[in-house]
Write a protein that holds these residues in place. Structure first.
Motif, mmCIF file in Angstrom:
data_model
loop_
_atom_site.group_PDB
_atom_site.id
_atom_site.type_symbol
_atom_site.label_atom_id
_atom_site.label_comp_id
_atom_site.label_asym_id
_atom_site.label_seq_id
_atom_site.Cartn_x
_atom_site.Cartn_y
_atom_site.Cartn_z
ATOM 1 N N GLN A 248 0.827 -1.193 0.000
ATOM 2 C CA GLN A 248 0.000 0.000 0.000
ATOM 3 C C GLN A 248 0.870 1.256 0.000
ATOM 4 O O GLN A 248 2.014 1.221 0.451
ATOM 5 N N THR B 6 0.733 5.623 0.867
ATOM 6 C CA THR B 6 0.013 6.705 1.534
ATOM 7 C C THR B 6 0.252 7.997 0.770
ATOM 8 O O THR B 6 1.395 8.326 0.427
ATOM 9 N N GLU C 102 4.515 1.677 2.054
ATOM 10 C CA GLU C 102 4.583 1.146 3.416
ATOM 11 C C GLU C 102 5.910 0.424 3.650
ATOM 12 O O GLU C 102 6.530 -0.099 2.723
ATOM 13 N N ARG C 103 6.321 0.388 4.919
ATOM 14 C CA ARG C 103 7.605 -0.219 5.255
ATOM 15 C C ARG C 103 7.443 -1.736 5.422
ATOM 16 O O ARG C 103 6.877 -2.212 6.398
ATOM 17 N N VAL C 104 7.945 -2.458 4.447
ATOM 18 C CA VAL C 104 7.876 -3.927 4.461
ATOM 19 C C VAL C 104 9.192 -4.479 3.917
ATOM 20 O O VAL C 104 9.725 -3.967 2.921
ATOM 21 N N SER D 3 6.601 -6.619 8.360
ATOM 22 C CA SER D 3 5.829 -5.405 8.122
ATOM 23 C C SER D 3 5.748 -4.564 9.385
ATOM 24 O O SER D 3 5.424 -5.078 10.458
ATOM 25 N N SER D 4 6.038 -3.275 9.247
ATOM 26 C CA SER D 4 5.911 -2.388 10.404
ATOM 27 C C SER D 4 4.471 -2.327 10.881
ATOM 28 O O SER D 4 4.208 -2.319 12.089
ATOM 29 N N ASN D 5 3.527 -2.299 9.948
ATOM 30 C CA ASN D 5 2.115 -2.201 10.322
ATOM 31 C C ASN D 5 1.594 -3.481 10.955
ATOM 32 O O ASN D 5 0.930 -3.458 11.992
ATOM 33 N N ASP D 6 1.895 -4.622 10.354
ATOM 34 C CA ASP D 6 1.349 -5.892 10.834
ATOM 35 C C ASP D 6 2.121 -6.466 12.017
ATOM 36 O O ASP D 6 1.527 -7.033 12.938
ATOM 37 N N ASP D 7 3.444 -6.336 11.988
ATOM 38 C CA ASP D 7 4.275 -6.949 13.024
ATOM 39 C C ASP D 7 4.659 -5.990 14.144
ATOM 40 O O ASP D 7 5.268 -6.412 15.133
ATOM 41 N N LYS D 8 4.312 -4.710 13.976
ATOM 42 C CA LYS D 8 4.596 -3.692 15.001
ATOM 43 C C LYS D 8 6.088 -3.659 15.356
ATOM 44 O O LYS D 8 6.467 -3.728 16.524
ATOM 45 N N SER E 257 10.031 -1.792 14.692
ATOM 46 C CA SER E 257 10.685 -0.532 14.366
ATOM 47 C C SER E 257 11.534 -0.693 13.102
ATOM 48 O O SER E 257 11.843 -1.816 12.690
#
Length: 222
Positions: free
Chosen positions: A113, A115, A135-137, A152-157, A159
Motif C-alpha cells: 500500500q 500513503t 509502506e515499510r515492508v 511489516s511495520s504495520n502488521d508486526d509492530k 521498528s
C-alpha cells in the motif's frame, strides 16, 4: 491486498538504482543468482525512520555479505534524491544500493500500500518531498524466487531497525543450517513424497534449495 507472504513467488523487477551516488540498473533476477536477497521497501529517503533503517543496514552490511545476501532498498524517491541518499555517510554510506520506484509499479507487484503525500511535507534537511509513501515492508527472498519471510511495520509492530535485525537473522539461519544441521535432518522434508510438510520442514526445504545452489562441495554436517 496484503503483502506477499512466505512461500509465494517474488516478482522479478528491474529498476534504476544508486550505489554510492552512482546510477546503475538493478535486476533482482541477476541478484538471486548470487544468493538470497533482502528487498526492503521504505517510505522516503531522508526521513527519520528510513534514515535509521538505512544506517542499520549499512552498519551490518558485512554480515549480510557473509551470508551471501544482497540488500536492495526500494522507495518512490526520484533517482536524484537516491543518488544523495546512497552516498550519505550517515545513511546508506555507499554500502548498498537503493532503487527508484516512482510510479510504485514494483511496490504494487508485491501487494504493498501507499500513503498519499501530505501537502508541505519536507525531509530532515528541509527539502520538499514530492512522492507518496510506500509502506515499510521487508522481504527475504530465496534463490528459488520464493519469499522466505515478510516483515511489516504495520502488521508486526516492529521498528525500522528491527527490519534489519530480523532479515539478518533469516539469512544467517540459512548459512547456519548448512554449516550445523546434520544432512539427515536437512533432507528429511525432501524425502516426503505427497505428504504435507510442516512449517519447519518448509523452511528447511527453502534453505536447502537456496544454499544448494551456492555451496558447491561438502554437505552440511561433514
Amino acid at each position: 491486498l496484503a503483502a506477499l507472504k512466505s512461500g509465494e513467488r517474488a516478482p522479478d523487477f528491474a529498476a534504476r538504482a544508486s550505489l554510492a551516488g552512482k546510477e546503475f540498473n538493478f535486476n533482482l533476477q541477476d541478484a538471486l543468482k548470487k544468493g538470497p536477497a533482502v528487498v526492503y521497501f521504505y517510505p522516503s529517503a531522508f526521513t527519520k525512520g528510513c534514515d535509521l533503517e538505512a544506517h542499520t543496514f549499512a552498519v551490518n552490511k558485512e554480515k549480510f555479505d557473509a551470508a551471501k545476501a544482497t540488500i536492495i532498498g526500494v522507495s518512490a524517491d526520484s533517482i536524484a534524491r537516491l543518488n544523495q541518499f546512497s552516498a550519505d555517510p550517515e545513511y546508506c554510506a555507499g554500502k548498498f544500493p537503493v532503487a527508484s520506484d516512482p510510479d510504485r509499479k514494483i511496490a504494487n507487484s508485491y501487494n504493498l500500500q501507499s500513503t498519499a503525500l501530505k501537502a508541505g511535507a519536507k525531509d530532515v534537511r528541509g527539502v520538499d518531498i514530492d512522492h507518496d509513501f510506500i509502506e515499510r515492508v521487508t522481504f527475504v527472498i530465496g534463490t528459488d524466487h520464493k519469499v522466505i519471510a515478510t516483515f511489516s511495520s504495520n502488521d508486526d509492530k516492529i521498528s525500522p531497525d528491527q527490519h534489519v535485525e530480523k532479515a539478518l537473522e533469516m539469512v544467517q539461519m540459512g548459512l547456519a543450517t548448512w554449516r550445523e544441521v546434520p544432512w539427515s535432518v536437512m533432507t528429511r522434508g525432501m524425502e516426503k513424497q505427497g505428504e504435507q510438510l510442516n512449517t519447519d520442514e518448509l523452511h528447511l526445504r527453502s534453505f536447502w534449495l537456496q544454499w544448494d545452489k551456492l555451496m558447491q562441495g561438502a554437505k552440511p554436517g561433514q
